[in-house]
Scaffold this motif. Structure first.
Motif, PDB file in Angstrom:
ATOM      1  N   UNK A  15      -6.093  -2.446  84.142  1.00  0.00           N
ATOM      2  CA  UNK A  15      -6.150  -1.092  84.684  1.00  0.00           C
ATOM      3  C   UNK A  15      -7.587  -0.584  84.735  1.00  0.00           C
ATOM      4  N   UNK A  16      -8.383  -0.877  83.708  1.00  0.00           N
ATOM      5  CA  UNK A  16      -9.783  -0.446  83.702  1.00  0.00           C
ATOM      6  C   UNK A  16     -10.530  -1.048  84.886  1.00  0.00           C
ATOM      7  N   UNK A  17     -10.328  -2.340  85.132  1.00  0.00           N
ATOM      8  CA  UNK A  17     -11.020  -2.979  86.247  1.00  0.00           C
ATOM      9  C   UNK A  17     -10.620  -2.360  87.580  1.00  0.00           C
ATOM     10  N   UNK A  18      -9.330  -2.055  87.731  1.00  0.00           N
ATOM     11  CA  UNK A  18      -8.858  -1.461  88.981  1.00  0.00           C
ATOM     12  C   UNK A  18      -9.440  -0.057  89.169  1.00  0.00           C
ATOM     13  N   UNK A  19      -9.373   0.754  88.124  1.00  0.00           N
ATOM     14  CA  UNK A  19      -9.858   2.135  88.222  1.00  0.00           C
ATOM     15  C   UNK A  19     -11.362   2.168  88.458  1.00  0.00           C
ATOM     16  N   UNK A  20     -12.116   1.381  87.691  1.00  0.00           N
ATOM     17  CA  UNK A  20     -13.567   1.423  87.813  1.00  0.00           C
ATOM     18  C   UNK A  20     -14.064   0.797  89.109  1.00  0.00           C
ATOM     19  N   UNK A  21     -13.219   0.014  89.753  1.00  0.00           N
ATOM     20  CA  UNK A  21     -13.609  -0.575  91.028  1.00  0.00           C
ATOM     21  C   UNK A  21     -13.154   0.228  92.226  1.00  0.00           C
TER      22      UNK A  21
ATOM     23  N   UNK B 147     -16.960   3.059  83.856  1.00  0.00           N
ATOM     24  CA  UNK B 147     -18.051   2.118  84.097  1.00  0.00           C
ATOM     25  C   UNK B 147     -17.901   0.757  83.461  1.00  0.00           C
ATOM     26  N   UNK B 148     -16.959   0.600  82.539  1.00  0.00           N
ATOM     27  CA  UNK B 148     -16.810  -0.696  81.865  1.00  0.00           C
ATOM     28  C   UNK B 148     -16.559  -1.812  82.877  1.00  0.00           C
ATOM     29  N   UNK B 149     -17.225  -2.937  82.660  1.00  0.00           N
ATOM     30  CA  UNK B 149     -17.025  -4.087  83.529  1.00  0.00           C
ATOM     31  C   UNK B 149     -17.875  -4.098  84.774  1.00  0.00           C
ATOM     32  N   UNK B 150     -18.524  -2.976  85.081  1.00  0.00           N
ATOM     33  CA  UNK B 150     -19.383  -2.919  86.255  1.00  0.00           C
ATOM     34  C   UNK B 150     -20.785  -3.409  85.901  1.00  0.00           C
ATOM     35  N   UNK B 151     -21.549  -3.763  86.907  1.00  0.00           N
ATOM     36  CA  UNK B 151     -22.895  -4.279  86.688  1.00  0.00           C
ATOM     37  C   UNK B 151     -23.736  -3.265  85.913  1.00  0.00           C
ATOM     38  N   UNK B 152     -24.426  -3.753  84.890  1.00  0.00           N
ATOM     39  CA  UNK B 152     -25.274  -2.895  84.090  1.00  0.00           C
ATOM     40  C   UNK B 152     -24.534  -2.157  82.990  1.00  0.00           C
ATOM     41  N   UNK B 153     -23.233  -2.405  82.842  1.00  0.00           N
ATOM     42  CA  UNK B 153     -22.454  -1.737  81.813  1.00  0.00           C
ATOM     43  C   UNK B 153     -21.856  -2.771  80.878  1.00  0.00           C
ATOM     44  N   UNK B 154     -21.210  -2.283  79.814  1.00  0.00           N
ATOM     45  CA  UNK B 154     -20.601  -3.195  78.852  1.00  0.00           C
ATOM     46  C   UNK B 154     -19.456  -3.980  79.476  1.00  0.00           C
ATOM     47  N   UNK B 155     -19.228  -5.160  78.950  1.00  0.00           N
ATOM     48  CA  UNK B 155     -18.078  -5.959  79.366  1.00  0.00           C
ATOM     49  C   UNK B 155     -16.809  -5.356  78.780  1.00  0.00           C
ATOM     50  N   UNK B 156     -15.678  -5.715  79.359  1.00  0.00           N
ATOM     51  CA  UNK B 156     -14.388  -5.216  78.869  1.00  0.00           C
ATOM     52  C   UNK B 156     -13.874  -6.191  77.816  1.00  0.00           C
ATOM     53  N   UNK B 157     -13.990  -5.824  76.560  1.00  0.00           N
ATOM     54  CA  UNK B 157     -13.495  -6.635  75.453  1.00  0.00           C
ATOM     55  C   UNK B 157     -12.688  -5.733  74.520  1.00  0.00           C
TER      56      UNK B 157
ATOM     57  N   UNK C 137     -14.147   0.519  70.264  1.00  0.00           N
ATOM     58  CA  UNK C 137     -15.294   1.291  69.792  1.00  0.00           C
ATOM     59  C   UNK C 137     -15.518   2.520  70.673  1.00  0.00           C
ATOM     60  N   UNK C 138     -15.391   2.337  71.983  1.00  0.00           N
ATOM     61  CA  UNK C 138     -15.617   3.465  72.894  1.00  0.00           C
ATOM     62  C   UNK C 138     -14.553   4.547  72.715  1.00  0.00           C
ATOM     63  N   UNK C 139     -13.302   4.131  72.593  1.00  0.00           N
ATOM     64  CA  UNK C 139     -12.240   5.115  72.422  1.00  0.00           C
ATOM     65  C   UNK C 139     -12.403   5.857  71.103  1.00  0.00           C
ATOM     66  N   UNK C 140     -12.733   5.126  70.048  1.00  0.00           N
ATOM     67  CA  UNK C 140     -12.938   5.756  68.739  1.00  0.00           C
ATOM     68  C   UNK C 140     -14.081   6.765  68.793  1.00  0.00           C
TER      69      UNK C 140
END
Length: 226
Positions: free
Chosen positions: A120-126, A180-190, A196-199
């Protein structure tokens, strides 16, 4: 008991409907990840699921609704964890704890919950349009397992304003955490990154309930008072 109009057992018919629905959701996820949400059409999703667009419309009214349904099983997982959490936890602490548990890897293997969230993150951020279209779905929560559990924890009906308010706020926290996760210049989706981001986002949100002050020694970043 057989359906007298079709001769098909009702249980078999229901299982077939569930399989078709799941196939449509999986087809939408695959196509949107490959082609992008904005470049994927209902006709393409229907074709990939080997059904007609008319059949698609029996299950989902729009493209955004089938993409939103990607998280249905994720919702069930989070709800199951929330059922076991202490009742004295706040709504947001319970949602956070349950989400972190669902996203956590087991013995180095990514969880199904994380994989669904990552999709879902990849779909939304793209996409340039999904987020706006999804806003119309945010109050459609009474059938979501997480919100039913939340209502029971609060002792109110699923359509109570407190539940819809928590839903809206949690959607914003999710959106802010994963932008922005997964996009160029941003953190990878792990699993570690999204946890960590949600916390961090929930911690910042929680801090807005207390007097806010600036610490000039911390690069100008605002901090909450203890």
């Amino acid at each position: 008991m057989p359906d007298v109009t079709s001769g098909v057992p009702s249980g078999l018919r229901e299982r077939k409907k569930l399989r078709t629905r799941a196939t449509l959701i999986d087809a939408a996820a695959t196509l949107c990840e490959k082609r992008g949400y904005d470049n994927t059409t209902v006709d393409q999703i229907a074709a990939a699921a080997d059904v007609s667009p008319r059949t698609f419309s029996r299950y989902f009214p729009t493209k955004v609704s089938v993409v939103a349904a990607i998280t249905d099983d994720l919702d069930e997982m989070i709800a199951a964890v929330m059922e076991r959490l202490p009742g004295e936890m706040t709504a947001y602490d319970a949602l956070l704890a349950a989400s972190l548990e669902v996203f956590r890897s087991r013995n180095g293997v990514e969880s199904n919950g994380f994989r669904r969230m990552a999709t879902l993150i990849r779909i939304i951020n793209g996409s340039t349009s999904y987020r706006t279209a999804a806003l119309g779905l945010r109050h459609d929560i009474t059938e979501k397992a997480t919100m039913r559990v939340m209502a029971r924890r609060l002792g109110v009906p699923p359509d109570h304003r407190s539940v819809t308010l928590i839903t809206d706020v949690w959607a914003v926290l999710f959106s802010e955490s994963f932008a922005g996760l997964g996009l160029e210049g941003n953190d990878a989706i792990t699993p570690e990154v999204i946890s960590d981001r949600l916390t961090a986002t929930v911690t910042t949100f929680r801090g807005t309930w207390t007097p806010w002050c600036s610490d000039p020694s911390a690069d100008g970043q605002p901090h909450t008072s203890a």
